[in-house]
Scaffold this motif. Structure first.
Motif, PDB file in Angstrom:
ATOM      1  N   LYS A 110       0.851  -1.181   0.000  1.00 50.10           N
ATOM      2  CA  LYS A 110       0.000   0.000   0.000  1.00 50.10           C
ATOM      3  C   LYS A 110       0.893   1.239   0.000  1.00 50.10           C
ATOM      4  CE  LYS A 110      -3.199   2.242   3.028  1.00 50.10           C
ATOM      5  NZ  LYS A 110      -3.752   2.232   4.343  1.00 50.10           N
ATOM      6  N   CYS A 111       0.450   2.299  -0.630  1.00 49.03           N
ATOM      7  CA  CYS A 111       1.201   3.550  -0.689  1.00 49.03           C
ATOM      8  C   CYS A 111       1.501   4.029   0.732  1.00 49.03           C
ATOM      9  CB  CYS A 111       0.387   4.605  -1.447  1.00 49.03           C
ATOM     10  SG  CYS A 111       1.194   6.220  -1.543  1.00 49.03           S
TER      11      CYS A 111
ATOM     12  N   ARG B  77       9.191   3.266  -5.786  1.00 46.52           N
ATOM     13  CA  ARG B  77       9.981   3.438  -4.578  1.00 46.52           C
ATOM     14  C   ARG B  77      10.694   4.783  -4.612  1.00 46.52           C
ATOM     15  NH1 ARG B  77      15.247  -0.515  -4.626  1.00 46.52           N
ATOM     16  NH2 ARG B  77      16.334   0.583  -6.260  1.00 46.52           N
ATOM     17  N   ALA B  78      10.868   5.347  -3.420  1.00 44.75           N
ATOM     18  CA  ALA B  78      11.544   6.633  -3.265  1.00 44.75           C
ATOM     19  C   ALA B  78      12.459   6.520  -2.051  1.00 44.75           C
ATOM     20  CB  ALA B  78      10.526   7.745  -3.064  1.00 44.75           C
ATOM     21  N   PRO B  79      13.652   7.093  -2.122  1.00 47.11           N
ATOM     22  CA  PRO B  79      14.622   6.925  -1.041  1.00 47.11           C
ATOM     23  C   PRO B  79      14.212   7.642   0.243  1.00 47.11           C
ATOM     24  CG  PRO B  79      15.449   8.465  -2.665  1.00 47.11           C
ATOM     25  CD  PRO B  79      14.178   7.907  -3.222  1.00 47.11           C
ATOM     26  N   LYS B  80      14.480   6.978   1.375  1.00 48.10           N
ATOM     27  CA  LYS B  80      14.239   7.609   2.671  1.00 48.10           C
ATOM     28  C   LYS B  80      15.442   8.432   3.097  1.00 48.10           C
ATOM     29  CE  LYS B  80      11.079   4.269   4.785  1.00 48.10           C
ATOM     30  NZ  LYS B  80      10.862   3.369   5.919  1.00 48.10           N
TER      31      LYS B  80
ATOM     32  N   TRP C 183      10.725   4.381   0.620  1.00 52.14           N
ATOM     33  CA  TRP C 183       9.284   4.501   0.778  1.00 52.14           C
ATOM     34  C   TRP C 183       8.665   3.863  -0.468  1.00 52.14           C
ATOM     35  CZ3 TRP C 183       7.749   6.297   5.325  1.00 52.14           C
ATOM     36  CH2 TRP C 183       8.512   7.245   5.989  1.00 52.14           C
ATOM     37  N   TRP C 184       7.447   3.372  -0.332  1.00 53.78           N
ATOM     38  CA  TRP C 184       6.712   2.870  -1.499  1.00 53.78           C
ATOM     39  C   TRP C 184       5.478   3.735  -1.675  1.00 53.78           C
ATOM     40  CZ3 TRP C 184       8.541  -0.541  -4.882  1.00 53.78           C
ATOM     41  CH2 TRP C 184       9.684  -1.255  -4.495  1.00 53.78           C
ATOM     42  N   PHE C 185       5.431   4.443  -2.790  1.00 56.71           N
ATOM     43  CA  PHE C 185       4.341   5.375  -3.068  1.00 56.71           C
ATOM     44  C   PHE C 185       3.618   4.989  -4.354  1.00 56.71           C
ATOM     45  CE2 PHE C 185       7.295   8.490  -0.882  1.00 56.71           C
ATOM     46  CZ  PHE C 185       6.524   8.626   0.268  1.00 56.71           C
ATOM     47  N   CYS C 186       2.396   5.507  -4.487  1.00 61.50           N
ATOM     48  CA  CYS C 186       1.717   5.435  -5.775  1.00 61.50           C
ATOM     49  C   CYS C 186       2.395   6.460  -6.691  1.00 61.50           C
ATOM     50  CB  CYS C 186       0.222   5.725  -5.620  1.00 61.50           C
ATOM     51  SG  CYS C 186      -0.135   7.388  -5.014  1.00 61.50           S
ATOM     52  N   ARG C 187       2.041   6.498  -7.945  1.00 58.36           N
ATOM     53  CA  ARG C 187       2.733   7.381  -8.905  1.00 58.36           C
ATOM     54  C   ARG C 187       2.639   8.849  -8.510  1.00 58.36           C
ATOM     55  NH1 ARG C 187       2.338   5.057 -14.951  1.00 58.36           N
ATOM     56  NH2 ARG C 187       4.470   5.784 -15.089  1.00 58.36           N
TER      57      ARG C 187
ATOM     58  N   TYR D  47       6.897  13.493  -3.912  1.00 56.85           N
ATOM     59  CA  TYR D  47       8.013  13.291  -2.982  1.00 56.85           C
ATOM     60  C   TYR D  47       9.345  13.572  -3.672  1.00 56.85           C
ATOM     61  CZ  TYR D  47      11.196  10.940   0.256  1.00 56.85           C
ATOM     62  OH  TYR D  47      12.220  10.642   1.113  1.00 56.85           O
ATOM     63  N   ASN D  48       9.533  13.022  -4.866  1.00 59.85           N
ATOM     64  CA  ASN D  48      10.803  13.199  -5.582  1.00 59.85           C
ATOM     65  C   ASN D  48      11.035  14.649  -5.986  1.00 59.85           C
ATOM     66  OD1 ASN D  48      11.583  10.530  -5.379  1.00 59.85           O
ATOM     67  ND2 ASN D  48      10.606   9.951  -7.302  1.00 59.85           N
ATOM     68  N   LYS D  49       9.970  15.365  -6.270  1.00 58.80           N
ATOM     69  CA  LYS D  49      10.100  16.768  -6.646  1.00 58.80           C
ATOM     70  C   LYS D  49      10.610  17.603  -5.477  1.00 58.80           C
ATOM     71  CE  LYS D  49       6.607  19.845  -7.637  1.00 58.80           C
ATOM     72  NZ  LYS D  49       5.373  20.226  -8.311  1.00 58.80           N
ATOM     73  N   ASN D  50      10.240  17.226  -4.272  1.00 59.76           N
ATOM     74  CA  ASN D  50      10.616  17.989  -3.091  1.00 59.76           C
ATOM     75  C   ASN D  50      11.839  17.429  -2.357  1.00 59.76           C
ATOM     76  OD1 ASN D  50       8.449  19.822  -3.381  1.00 59.76           O
ATOM     77  ND2 ASN D  50       7.065  18.328  -2.474  1.00 59.76           N
ATOM     78  N   TRP D  51      12.326  16.234  -2.736  1.00 57.24           N
ATOM     79  CA  TRP D  51      13.428  15.599  -2.024  1.00 57.24           C
ATOM     80  C   TRP D  51      14.749  16.165  -2.504  1.00 57.24           C
ATOM     81  CZ3 TRP D  51      17.287  11.630  -2.977  1.00 57.24           C
ATOM     82  CH2 TRP D  51      17.842  11.117  -1.813  1.00 57.24           C
ATOM     83  N   ASN D  52      15.648  16.475  -1.558  1.00 54.27           N
ATOM     84  CA  ASN D  52      16.951  17.026  -1.881  1.00 54.27           C
ATOM     85  C   ASN D  52      18.013  16.118  -1.290  1.00 54.27           C
ATOM     86  OD1 ASN D  52      19.269  18.493  -2.288  1.00 54.27           O
ATOM     87  ND2 ASN D  52      18.601  20.309  -1.188  1.00 54.27           N
ATOM     88  N   TYR D  53      18.813  15.531  -2.136  1.00 51.35           N
ATOM     89  CA  TYR D  53      19.853  14.613  -1.703  1.00 51.35           C
ATOM     90  C   TYR D  53      20.831  15.301  -0.755  1.00 51.35           C
ATOM     91  CZ  TYR D  53      23.829  11.400  -2.035  1.00 51.35           C
ATOM     92  OH  TYR D  53      24.857  10.540  -1.748  1.00 51.35           O
ATOM     93  N   TYR D  54      21.118  16.575  -0.995  1.00 49.72           N
ATOM     94  CA  TYR D  54      22.120  17.301  -0.213  1.00 49.72           C
ATOM     95  C   TYR D  54      21.529  18.096   0.957  1.00 49.72           C
ATOM     96  CZ  TYR D  54      25.262  16.091  -3.994  1.00 49.72           C
ATOM     97  OH  TYR D  54      26.021  15.410  -4.902  1.00 49.72           O
TER      98      TYR D  54
END
Length: 167
Positions: free
Chosen positions: A4-5, A17-20, A28-32, A38-45
């Protein structure tokens, strides 16, 4: 197994999947839709200083730095000497004979298939199938040359099977 998302309140299937964390070991496991958000707002640094970002970037691009300066300096000198010898003494490099560690019959078999010595088993089998279909006596129009060519291709394939340890 479909999860489930992980987004609170979402009941869709979590197929993306998206990195925690930065180490990329937990996800994390999300729907599309939620994965894109999440990926748009996630910053690796995020949370790193500019110096840490620069050090991380250099480590990822160039590898971990050598801890021993003497070894690093010697490696740098050896590399510079190699480049100078290569540029100024090109003829010396051109005279170095190239030798294959493969047996001659294996190299000859690869020549039958018109493949380089760096070919993988998958490439060899694909080429064998192509040549076998092309030269099979039941399919080819020129039956006389097809039979001899098919025998040649099959013999080369047997040599390669033995060399690669296939049955």
């Amino acid at each position: 197994m479909i999860k489930k998302c992980d987004h609170p309140g979402c009941t869709k299937a979590g197929t993306c999947r998206a990195p925690k964390t930065r180490d990329l070991r937990e996800y994390w496991w999300f729907c599309r839709e939620h994965a894109a958000e999440y990926n748009k707002n996630w910053n690796y640094y995020a949370g790193m200083t500019p110096e840490e970002i620069e050090a991380d970037w250099e480590r990822q691009v160039f590898g971990a730095p050598l801890k021993d300066n003497a070894t690093a300096n010697q490696d740098a000198k050896d590399y510079v000497n190699f480049l100078n010898d290569f540029i100024s003494g090109r003829s010396k490099f051109d005279r170095i004979p190239t030798r294959s560690t493969m047996p001659r019959n294996v190299v000859s078999a690869l020549k039958v298939f018109n493949l380089p010595i760096s070919s993988s088993w998958r490439e060899i089998t694909a080429r064998y199938r192509t040549l076998a279909k092309q030269h099979h006596p039941d399919i080819a129009t020129d039956k006389k040359s097809a039979a001899s060519e098919f025998t040649r291709v099959s013999a080369a394939y047997d040599v390669l099977k033995k060399y690669f340890g296939k049955k």
